[in-house]
Design an enzyme around this catalytic site. Structure first.
Site, PDB file in Angstrom:
ATOM      1  N   ASP A 513      33.871  27.157  40.539  1.00  0.00           N
ATOM      2  CA  ASP A 513      33.273  28.465  40.800  1.00  0.00           C
ATOM      3  C   ASP A 513      31.993  28.255  41.609  1.00  0.00           C
ATOM      4  OD1 ASP A 513      32.903  31.192  40.689  1.00  0.00           O
ATOM      5  OD2 ASP A 513      32.500  31.288  38.542  1.00  0.00           O
ATOM      6  N   GLU A 516      30.498  28.725  47.182  1.00  0.00           N
ATOM      7  CA  GLU A 516      30.379  29.281  48.541  1.00  0.00           C
ATOM      8  C   GLU A 516      29.424  28.493  49.462  1.00  0.00           C
ATOM      9  OE1 GLU A 516      32.104  31.860  45.768  1.00  0.00           O
ATOM     10  OE2 GLU A 516      30.043  31.128  45.690  1.00  0.00           O
ATOM     11  N   ASP A 589      34.789  38.323  41.572  1.00  0.00           N
ATOM     12  CA  ASP A 589      34.198  39.170  40.537  1.00  0.00           C
ATOM     13  C   ASP A 589      34.486  40.651  40.788  1.00  0.00           C
ATOM     14  OD1 ASP A 589      33.281  36.812  39.536  1.00  0.00           O
ATOM     15  OD2 ASP A 589      31.220  37.058  40.223  1.00  0.00           O
TER      16      ASP A 589
END
Length: 917
Positions: A513, A516, A589
């Site tokens: 997770d 990015e 999300d």
């Protein structure tokens, strides 16, 4: 004391991020992004470059791009650019444009490494010659033409410079670049005394030491009515125009990987992943594609018809055409043109460049139960036992960040999870697995061995001054490994060994997770663009590929852990072109509302179209508390996502399937059981994706490419070529309008009722299910016995559901292997083709395989077959089997019946024939 105050204030900031949704002004729009603003200001015909010194060199068509007009002394000198056109098997053209290295540019521009697979280069066709021709309307201009494939040619027009692919027959264009003269390449240069290259946004300063270096150009798709792709955005599947007549909000599709809380639906704003690959499709039934291998921020306009009316550019009018405008902050032009002509051909061409999707383990195609966070071992055990108590199958239980020791990854909280190996073994005894989270930010704590090792080795990304970059994420002060460096990726991979990851077992897999990368105190919640990677590469040049490299390193770690024998499972939030080789992704999300349920379908379709077939959305929505009806509808739809996981934020109420009353539990149980019943079909589709790139979940037009009614339909989707699913996206719905394409019938999965194809049906819907249909002419394999997990279903018998078409014929396939190893690459699999015709059902092998199975066919269900026959002859063996009316499916509220051949007893791995007498 001061540091404690700063930390306290930052914790307040983090808490606020979990409460408040995305604020648009925290992220840059195009008019706040100088390279985008400059590029959009350009007018058609502004490019003055022409192709000079055109020749064949090293099997490529090469040229120098130079300005046609004499140089203006008041402007910066435009140096020649190098151009090369390469052609590859299967109708792929590659165009590269870069600064000329012989002219000593200030730095070498970044070219994205480790995305194009090595096998692709072996498919290069070495050009021997080019023909020169005068194109009508070029006012005497010349073009160089080279062979691309039997039906296509690649063309380089010299003056003005333009590159395109065309069909040989009739010279119909397919894809072109710079047809509107919008090409611009900002060359690296020396800073002038009065120039300010710095860029500022919301208190952050980007030093931009190399100045403007953006690239932009127009790309046109001919014979096209719609374009698709370029994830990731929460928007419609068919990309809407972003500029031109009739466009109200003029914001391009942004490709810039960002950690976005509660992203908005129907927005061109970029979120967690970026794949700069676009697919076009038109009324002719033909498709084409374009891919720009560039990991810098990108902005892409889809131009409305008439956008160029004031430009005076005359383009061919006999073809429908969609024009697009591509802009990137840095990098080079490294583009791929895909000639198609079919939609599946374009996808196959793309994955021949970036790699085929990985073959997942069987368990990972089942249902996953996740939450931020399951509190402790007792909570884990309780959730696991409740699934059994309520007869709900599942395969994987997930642990989020709170399972660690102070957000130090590869560790366990000793108070909450004192016996991690025993916990995993208890799950494994039921055939279940566990996934733990491992993010890229490493806690800056000198007592943390991972940080100490990375710091001493110099493995962290540097800031603009050359110091280890220090940003804030879940642990607080954190640094980030430089995953561009292969040495560091190998170091990271070693951390997943059983010796290094203490408490891990063979049944534990990984979730990446925040990759990015997410940096809470960074510009736009990410890393500064002037941070430095291996070789002085700026973060701006590779930003969109950082998560890809992290995903790659993690998957390699699990591969090493299993001595190369165990297929990894790694879920990643960030992705780039090629991520399909390393595992699954999800849409991030999302929120517990009907709009997010609705937009999950085009998002998953877009991911599949661009290679990422193993994808899904958080069932129920990550943020917020779904009403029971929404949660049920989401399970009913999510059961058909390739990746099927329930997940929720820690501020939400617990929402395991048994917490909403017996009726809702029964509905969610039934939805999950449908997925498990169809696992043989899903696994067969994952194998199809693994060998061809064709996605598991597909748009209707991929199977019906000439059906115009399907082109913009993104409320329904195909699962493989056999099933069509239509979601229910509103509360208390009583009816649904469902378009069923094609000329053949479709059979309702629950009732067996036949509906005509080629029309819209207004159907009554109930709480029990969403509309789902099997296409006439197909055979779908199932397993109908309910177990705790997919692992416990391995030896269960199969049911074949045959949906007969108007010719009383059907066909389908089944793929089986050991579900976990790579032995299938060496022939250890079963691949059968089933054909029903003239009252005979036959099973024959596909390819040469050597895998044994004692599984049998338990039932053969015939939809569209007129009852009457009582027996069937089974060969070899000359045995008979009874034909009777039997249940279409088990476990439903209202059991429909269908003609059924009971207990034919044939082995799934063998050749056989069943003849209806």
């Amino acid at each position: 004391m001061k540091m404690k105050q700063v930390a306290f204030l930052f914790l307040i900031f983090l808490a606020s991020q979990t409460v408040y949704s995305w604020k648009k002004d925290e992220f840059r729009a195009c008019d706040q992004t100088p390279f985008c603003k400059r590029a959009r200001f350009r007018k058609p015909g502004a490019c003055t470059l022409i192709a000079h010194d055109v020749s064949i060199s090293d099997g490529d068509l090469t040229a120098k791009l130079i300005p046609k007009a004499p140089h203006d002394q008041d402007q910066d000198q435009i140096k020649p650019l190098t151009l090369s056109v390469s052609v590859y098997q299967d109708g792929i053209m590659r165009l590269k444009i870069d600064e000329d290295p012989s002219l000593d540019p200030r730095k070498k521009r970044f070219q994205v490494a480790d995305v194009v697979i090595s096998e692709f280069e072996t498919k290069k066709l070495w050009l021997q010659s080019a023909s020169t021709e005068k194109i009508n309307g070029d006012d005497g201009g010349l073009s160089s033409v080279v062979y691309l494939s039997d039906g296509y040619e690649a063309v380089l027009r010299h003056d003005p410079f333009e590159v395109y692919v065309r069909e040989k027959a009739g010279n119909r264009r397919v894809v072109s670049l710079n047809s509107h003269g919008l090409f611009d390449f900002e060359q690296l240069r020396v800073k002038k005394e009065d120039e300010d290259w710095e860029e500022r946004f919301r208190g952050h300063t980007d030093t931009r030491p190399y100045g403007p270096q953006s690239i932009s150009f127009d790309v046109s798709f001919y014979g096209s009515d719609f374009v698709y792709g370029i994830p990731e955005h929460a928007s419609s599947f068919a990309l809407k125009p972003t500029r031109g007549p009739g466009v109200e909000e003029s914001e391009p599709f942004r490709l810039f990987n960002l950690d976005v809380f509660e992203y908005h639906h129907e927005s061109p704003f970029g979120i967690y992943g970026s794949i700069p690959f676009m697919v076009s499709h038109g009324k002719s039934g033909q498709s084409s594609g374009f891919f720009w291998l560039n990991a810098a921020e990108m902005q892409i306009d889809v131009l409305a018809k008439g956008w160029d009316a004031e430009g005076g550019i005359l383009m061919p009018t006999e073809q429908s055409r969609i024009d697009t405008f591509w802009m990137s902050e840095a990098g080079i032009v490294d583009t791929f043109f895909f000639a198609g002509p079919g939609p599946k051909d374009v996808v196959k061409q793309y994955v021949s460049v970036t790699g085929l999707p990985a073959m997942p383990q069987l368990f990972s195609t089942g249902y996953h139960q996740c939450r931020w966070n399951y509190r402790d071992e007792e909570d884990v055990e309780n959730v696991d036992s409740k699934f059994d108590e309520h007869d709900i199958p599942y395969d994987v239980l997930w642990l989020d960040i709170e399972h660690t020791d102070g957000k130090r990854y590869f560790t366990w909280d000793k108070m909450l999870f004192p016996h991690p190996e025993e916990m995993q073994r208890k799950l494994a005894a039921k055939g279940r697995h566990m996934v733990t989270i491992v993010d890229p930010h490493i806690k800056r704590d000198e007592s943390f061995h991972l940080h100490k090792d990375a710091s001493q080795r110099g493995y962290y990304i540097k800031d603009a001054t050359g110091k280890d970059y220090d940003g804030w994420c879940w642990p607080g002060s954190s640094s980030y490994p430089d995953m561009l460096n292969p040495e560091i990726r190998s170091w990271w991979a070693e951390k997943f060994s059983y010796d290094n990851y203490v408490g891990s077992t063979p049944s534990l897999y990984i979730w990446n997770d925040m990759n990015e990368p997410s940096v809470f105190n960074g510009p736009e919640v990410t890393m500064p663009r002037d941070a430095l990677h291996l070789g002085g590469v700026e973060h701006r040049e590779l930003h969109n590929a950082y998560g890809y490299y992290f995903h790659m390193a993690t998957a390699e770690g699990l591969l090493k852990r299993g001595d190369g024998k165990d297929r990894p499972f790694v879920l990643s939030r960030a992705f780039f072109a090629g991520s399909q080789r390393y595992g699954a992704v999800w849409t991030g999300d999302n929120s517990a509302d009907w709009d997010h349920l609705r937009v999950s379908v085009p998002m998953v379709l877009t991911l599949g179209l661009t290679g990422m077939t193993f994808s899904g959305a958080d069932v129920g929505g990550f943020f917020g508390n779904p009403e029971p009806e929404l949660l049920v509808r989401w399970y009913q739809l999510g059961a058909y996502y390739p990746f099927f996981r329930g997940h929720a934020h820690h501020d939400t109420k617990r929402r395991e399937p048994w917490l909403f009353g017996e009726r809702n539990t029964a509905l969610m149980r039934d939805a999950i059981r449908i997925r498990y019943t169809l696992l043989p079909y899903f696994y067969t589709l994952f194998r199809e994706a693994n060998v061809s790139g064709v996605p598991v979940v597909r748009p209707l037009w991929m199977e019906f490419p000439s059906d115009e009614a399907a082109f913009s339909n993104d409320e329904a989707f195909m699962v493989g070529n056999s099933l069509l699913v239509q979601g229910i996206y509103t509360a208390r719905a009583k009816h649904a309008s469902v378009y069923l394409p094609g000329k053949e019938s479709w059979y309702d999965l629950r009732t067996g009722t036949a509906y005509k194809g080629g029309k819209v049906h207004k159907l009554e819907v109930s709480e029990e299910s969403i509309p789902a249909f099997q296409r006439a002419g197909t055979i779908v394999p199932r397993k109908d016995r309910f177990r705790r997990s997919s692992t416990q279903m391995v030896h269960d018998p199969y049911t074949l559901v045959i949906a007969l078409n108007s010719s009383q014929a059907a066909e389908g396939e089944l793929y089986v292997d050991d579900g976990k190893s790579y032995d299938f690459k060496h022939g250890a699999y079963i691949h059968r083709r089933f054909v029903f015709s003239n009252g005979h059902l036959t099973s024959s092998p596909v390819g040469n395989s050597r895998f044994s199975s004692d599984c049998i066919i338990e039932r053969v269900i015939l939809l569209g077959f007129t009852p009457g026959a009582k027996t069937a002859l089974v060969e070899p063996g000359n045995q008979t089997a009874e034909i009777e009316l039997g249940p279409l499916r088990f476990g439903g509220q209202h059991a429909a019946v269908a003609v059924t051949i009971r207990k034919p007893g044939v082995r799934v791995a063998e050749d056989w024939k069943i003849k209806i007498l």
